[in-house]
Design a protein around this motif. Structure first.
Motif: not given
Length: 147
Positions: A60-84
């Motif tokens: 789902r987050l791949a909709a964000v372009p991997d351009v520094p003004i949108f997101h820095v670091g590519g897919p590995a830089a996203w932090r995802v936490f789920c509880a419950g």
């Protein structure tokens, strides 16, 4: 070219940049918020593990372009936490990404997140009760009943 054009062109470009940077950050936040909501619903209904949930969020987050003004670091830089979900049906989802603001516009983007190492950290948290109040018992009770 006239002197007026020499002043007007840089002023117009600066104005466009002032409008583009917050729009890029708000786009990233909106995709993150939609992903957090969908992920929260998926955590309640899915029996997948943490890795499958993270993969879903990254798709789902791949909709964000991997351009520094949108997101820095590519897919590995996203932090995802789920509880419950816990016994009451409460689910907590947290997503975190980084944005590198354009020069001279860091102060504007700073209002939208916290700064770490020159990048602005954008964090979206979603905590919801995704189980109707009239439903009694735990998940295991329902599995035993309908199993």
């Amino acid at each position: 070219m006239s002197v007026e054009a020499a002043v007007l062109i840089p002023a117009a470009l600066t104005l466009i940049a002032l409008l583009v940077q917050p729009a890029c950050v708000l786009y990233t936040r909106s995709v993150m918020a939609a992903t957090a909501g969908d992920l929260a619903r998926l955590v309640v209904t899915s029996q997948d593990g943490e890795e499958e949930l993270r993969d879903y969020a990254l798709r789902r987050l791949a909709a964000v372009p991997d351009v520094p003004i949108f997101h820095v670091g590519g897919p590995a830089a996203w932090r995802v936490f789920c509880a419950g979900p816990d016994d009451t049906g409460r689910v907590t989802v947290s997503l975190e990404g980084r944005v590198r603001p354009l020069p001279l516009f860091g102060a504007i983007v700073l209002a939208l997140g916290t700064v770490e190492g020159g990048d602005v950290v954008i964090r979206v948290e979603r905590s919801e009760d995704l189980r109707a109040e009239w439903i009694g018992g735990s998940y295991e009770d329902w599995l035993d009943m309908w199993g």
